[in-house]
Design a protein around this motif. Sequence first.
Motif, PDB file in Angstrom:
ATOM      1  N   ASP A 172      29.322 -13.497  65.528  1.00  0.00           N
ATOM      2  CA  ASP A 172      30.298 -13.795  66.578  1.00  0.00           C
ATOM      3  C   ASP A 172      30.282 -15.280  66.937  1.00  0.00           C
ATOM      4  OD1 ASP A 172      31.663 -11.322  67.266  1.00  0.00           O
ATOM      5  OD2 ASP A 172      29.714 -10.600  67.936  1.00  0.00           O
ATOM      6  N   ARG A 173      29.095 -15.841  67.064  1.00  0.00           N
ATOM      7  CA  ARG A 173      28.981 -17.269  67.422  1.00  0.00           C
ATOM      8  C   ARG A 173      29.599 -18.144  66.346  1.00  0.00           C
ATOM      9  NH1 ARG A 173      24.644 -20.695  66.247  1.00  0.00           N
ATOM     10  NH2 ARG A 173      23.322 -18.910  65.749  1.00  0.00           N
ATOM     11  N   TRP A 174      29.307 -17.846  65.091  1.00  0.00           N
ATOM     12  CA  TRP A 174      29.839 -18.670  64.020  1.00  0.00           C
ATOM     13  C   TRP A 174      31.332 -18.447  63.822  1.00  0.00           C
ATOM     14  CZ3 TRP A 174      27.816 -22.877  62.418  1.00  0.00           C
ATOM     15  CH2 TRP A 174      26.432 -23.058  62.490  1.00  0.00           C
ATOM     16  N   ALA A 175      31.811 -17.224  64.010  1.00  0.00           N
ATOM     17  CA  ALA A 175      33.246 -16.977  63.904  1.00  0.00           C
ATOM     18  C   ALA A 175      34.000 -17.751  64.978  1.00  0.00           C
ATOM     19  CB  ALA A 175      33.530 -15.483  64.022  1.00  0.00           C
ATOM     20  N   ASP A 176      33.420 -17.821  66.185  1.00  0.00           N
ATOM     21  CA  ASP A 176      34.041 -18.620  67.247  1.00  0.00           C
ATOM     22  C   ASP A 176      34.099 -20.087  66.854  1.00  0.00           C
ATOM     23  OD1 ASP A 176      34.427 -16.422  68.870  1.00  0.00           O
ATOM     24  OD2 ASP A 176      32.611 -16.747  70.066  1.00  0.00           O
ATOM     25  N   ARG A 177      33.023 -20.597  66.257  1.00  0.00           N
ATOM     26  CA  ARG A 177      33.002 -22.006  65.844  1.00  0.00           C
ATOM     27  C   ARG A 177      34.030 -22.270  64.748  1.00  0.00           C
ATOM     28  NH1 ARG A 177      27.420 -24.969  64.867  1.00  0.00           N
ATOM     29  NH2 ARG A 177      28.956 -26.660  64.815  1.00  0.00           N
ATOM     30  N   ILE A 178      34.138 -21.364  63.805  1.00  0.00           N
ATOM     31  CA  ILE A 178      35.120 -21.539  62.730  1.00  0.00           C
ATOM     32  C   ILE A 178      36.534 -21.516  63.306  1.00  0.00           C
ATOM     33  CG2 ILE A 178      36.081 -20.463  60.649  1.00  0.00           C
ATOM     34  CD1 ILE A 178      33.179 -19.516  60.029  1.00  0.00           C
ATOM     35  N   GLU A 199      39.844 -11.116  63.659  1.00  0.00           N
ATOM     36  CA  GLU A 199      39.990 -10.942  65.104  1.00  0.00           C
ATOM     37  C   GLU A 199      40.263 -12.267  65.808  1.00  0.00           C
ATOM     38  OE1 GLU A 199      36.383  -9.098  66.317  1.00  0.00           O
ATOM     39  OE2 GLU A 199      36.859  -7.163  65.385  1.00  0.00           O
ATOM     40  N   ARG A 200      39.846 -13.364  65.195  1.00  0.00           N
ATOM     41  CA  ARG A 200      40.010 -14.697  65.781  1.00  0.00           C
ATOM     42  C   ARG A 200      41.126 -15.488  65.111  1.00  0.00           C
ATOM     43  NH1 ARG A 200      35.065 -12.674  66.159  1.00  0.00           N
ATOM     44  NH2 ARG A 200      33.726 -13.241  67.931  1.00  0.00           N
ATOM     45  N   GLY A 201      41.922 -14.794  64.322  1.00  0.00           N
ATOM     46  CA  GLY A 201      43.057 -15.439  63.691  1.00  0.00           C
ATOM     47  C   GLY A 201      42.733 -16.259  62.461  1.00  0.00           C
TER      48      GLY A 201
END
Length: 286
Positions: free
Chosen positions: A107-113, A136-138
């Motif tokens: 989750d943390r890395w997906a947010d950063r990407i 989920e994060r586009g």
Amino acid sequence: MEERDPEPVDAGPGAEPAPKAGGSALSERGSPYNPGRRRTCVRAGIPGKLPTYSVISRILRLNPLADVVAAAALGLAAIPRTIGEEELRSVIRGRPAVIVGAGPSLDRWADRIAGGWPPFPSSIVAADDAAAALLERGIVPDVVVTDLDGDIGAIRRAARMGSIVVVLAHGDNIATALRATRILPRLLPTGQVITLPNSRAYGGFTDGDRAAYIASAMGATKALLVGMDLDGEIGRYSRKNKGGEAWERTKRIKLRIAGALLEALADSGFELVKPEAADYRAGDER
């Protein structure tokens, strides 16, 4: 992969005893892909540092013949929808590949990407369930590497949005792999034993380490490993619709095998980096 309860294997004279499934044994050298930590070596009955497929198949009670048959069947069924290897190479070659695993830090890395990391051109390669977190994060991954035991719906959406899906067929997923040839618009069929007509074997074993081997084979300049938490808890995306003591015990052994295979890849000269161990800001070396 198979979820059978692994059995200990006699690694021969002088080999260290196999640890329990939740444990690990360490050598004294620093890891080439995770600076500052000692290198993790698989000792679940595996002689030496590189677990070959023949040894892995004994530990996890895999059937090599069934794996070859599955790969051949997928290769044949996928002919009308097969993506050419050059297309895969074109999205990876000459740039870093970000290998996104489905560990607890996903989750943390997906947010950063999603926020624009890394700050230089790269390819995003999702290992199976990590594709769902990115979508989920586009974020549509450039490549999804999967043996289809994760969120098939997310993998199908990624494929329809342009991701190249590299599908592994093995003895336990042949029905699902053949179904993939009907529901995925395009795919690249692979196996884990030998290269066959329309089915390549790039190396690796789990989705995450296999993604790194594919990145190397396709000419990436290096691989940045994120969400690849091989020593910690099993991530929520990876656990989805799975579980039980036998599954978790087997999963932890597979993670240790993945660690040993990544070490072997790094020893071959391909650069592997865990970004939390290095400062990857704008202007850092590509």
